[in-house]
Enzyme design. Structure first.
Site, PDB file in Angstrom:
ATOM      1  N   SER A  55       4.259  -3.173  -9.869  1.00 47.54           N
ATOM      2  CA  SER A  55       3.742  -3.796  -8.649  1.00 47.54           C
ATOM      3  C   SER A  55       2.438  -4.496  -8.986  1.00 47.54           C
ATOM      4  O   SER A  55       1.796  -4.198 -10.000  1.00 47.54           O
ATOM      5  CB  SER A  55       3.492  -2.721  -7.583  1.00 47.54           C
ATOM      6  OG  SER A  55       2.747  -3.230  -6.499  1.00 47.54           O
TER       7      SER A  55
ATOM      8  N   TYR B  68      -0.636   5.198  -4.325  1.00 48.03           N
ATOM      9  CA  TYR B  68       0.454   4.335  -4.796  1.00 48.03           C
ATOM     10  C   TYR B  68       0.026   3.551  -6.034  1.00 48.03           C
ATOM     11  O   TYR B  68       0.759   3.485  -7.034  1.00 48.03           O
ATOM     12  CB  TYR B  68       0.866   3.384  -3.674  1.00 48.03           C
ATOM     13  CG  TYR B  68       1.952   2.413  -4.059  1.00 48.03           C
ATOM     14  CD1 TYR B  68       3.246   2.857  -4.316  1.00 48.03           C
ATOM     15  CD2 TYR B  68       1.682   1.049  -4.168  1.00 48.03           C
ATOM     16  CE1 TYR B  68       4.249   1.963  -4.675  1.00 48.03           C
ATOM     17  CE2 TYR B  68       2.675   0.149  -4.523  1.00 48.03           C
ATOM     18  CZ  TYR B  68       3.953   0.609  -4.772  1.00 48.03           C
ATOM     19  OH  TYR B  68       4.941  -0.279  -5.130  1.00 48.03           O
TER      20      TYR B  68
END
Length: 269
Positions: A146, A159
């Site tokens: 990501s 995250y």
């Protein structure tokens, strides 16, 4: 030049097999459809039995797997090895979820759950399946990272930490496998419209973490990732990293050019 998904061996055609996790929707499903079009035998990993059945009905080989459960990962690995006769070409570790909220609201158990699904499960699965790849002298291991594996922002620390870990792990694995014929690549999407947000856990419902407006304006569909995934699996020289969306490219450039305090101000909004 590209690899073909089938090889002719002793007069027979052997279809190359790849396992994709998080296959029920979004990036996983779109990638599964594309790799199937390219001639691969796609083993579609899903967390829910209903999704496994749906994958079977779509022409994939459904595999039940919950990356948050070591027992489930072991069972799935055994199934994949049996289904491929110990000859697996590729793994696309795509499954994951986001634990969002200020770090002060995230317990150790919640942090462990975030790492279990996004990192530990992928490590366990890959190590279990490597013996089905190494003897064949070729293969692909592709990870969905990501833009949050490159930066961190308020409310997304857990995250981002799991994705930072995945980036470092992938770099080490790539170098460790450099003489094996197995290539390791990272897909680094920015904001993508998927059902990922359905799997976001908010630790403070009264103060939800939302996508900043600038990111929302540059959000793309999951099909934006598919070209990168295809290249990672079929190119003879896959890239180490595949940035996806303008947001990811901008972050990569700004991190190199701007002082840390300036980046902090930008990311804090």
């Amino acid at each position: 030049m590209t690899h073909k998904a089938t090889e002719i061996l002793t007069g027979k055609v052997m279809q190359k097999s790849v396992l994709i996790t998080g296959c029920s929707s979004g990036i996983g499903l779109e990638s599964a459809l594309e790799l199937k079009r390219q001639g691969f035998h796609v083993l579609a990993g899903c967390r829910k039995p209903d999704d496994v059945e749906r994958m079977n009905s779509m022409g994939f080989t459904g595999v039940l797997i919950d990356l948050d459960s070591p027992e489930s990962v072991d069972r799935a690995a055994d199934e994949v090895i049996a289904l491929t006769d110990n000859c697996l070409y590729g793994i696309f570790n795509n499954a994951g979820f986001g634990m969002y909220g200020p770090l002060s609201t995230i317990s150790r158990a919640q942090m462990e759950q975030q790492f279990s699904a996004n990192f530990f499960g992928a490590h366990q699965l890959t190590m279990r399946l490597l013996p089905a790849m190494l003897p064949h002298g070729e293969g692909r291991i592709v990870m969905t990272s990501s833009v949050m594996g490159l930066i961190s922002t308020p409310g997304r620390g857990a995250y981002a930490a799991s994705k930072y870990a995945l980036e470092a792990w992938s770099d080490a694995l790539r170098m460790e496998l450099r003489h094996s014929g197995i290539k390791v690549s990272l897909i680094e999407p920015g904001p993508i419209r998927t059902r990922f947000t359905d799997n976001v856990n908010q630790t403070q419902s009264d103060k939800p973490v939302e996508n900043p407006g600038i990111a929302a304006r540059f959000t793309l569909g999951p099909e934006a990732v598919v070209d990168k995934v295809r290249h990672a699996f079929i190119s003879e020289k896959p890239k180490m990293r595949y940035p996806v969306t303008l947001v990811t490219w901008a972050v990569m450039v700004l991190k190199r050019l701007l002082p840390g305090r300036v980046m902090d101000k930008i990311l804090q909004g």
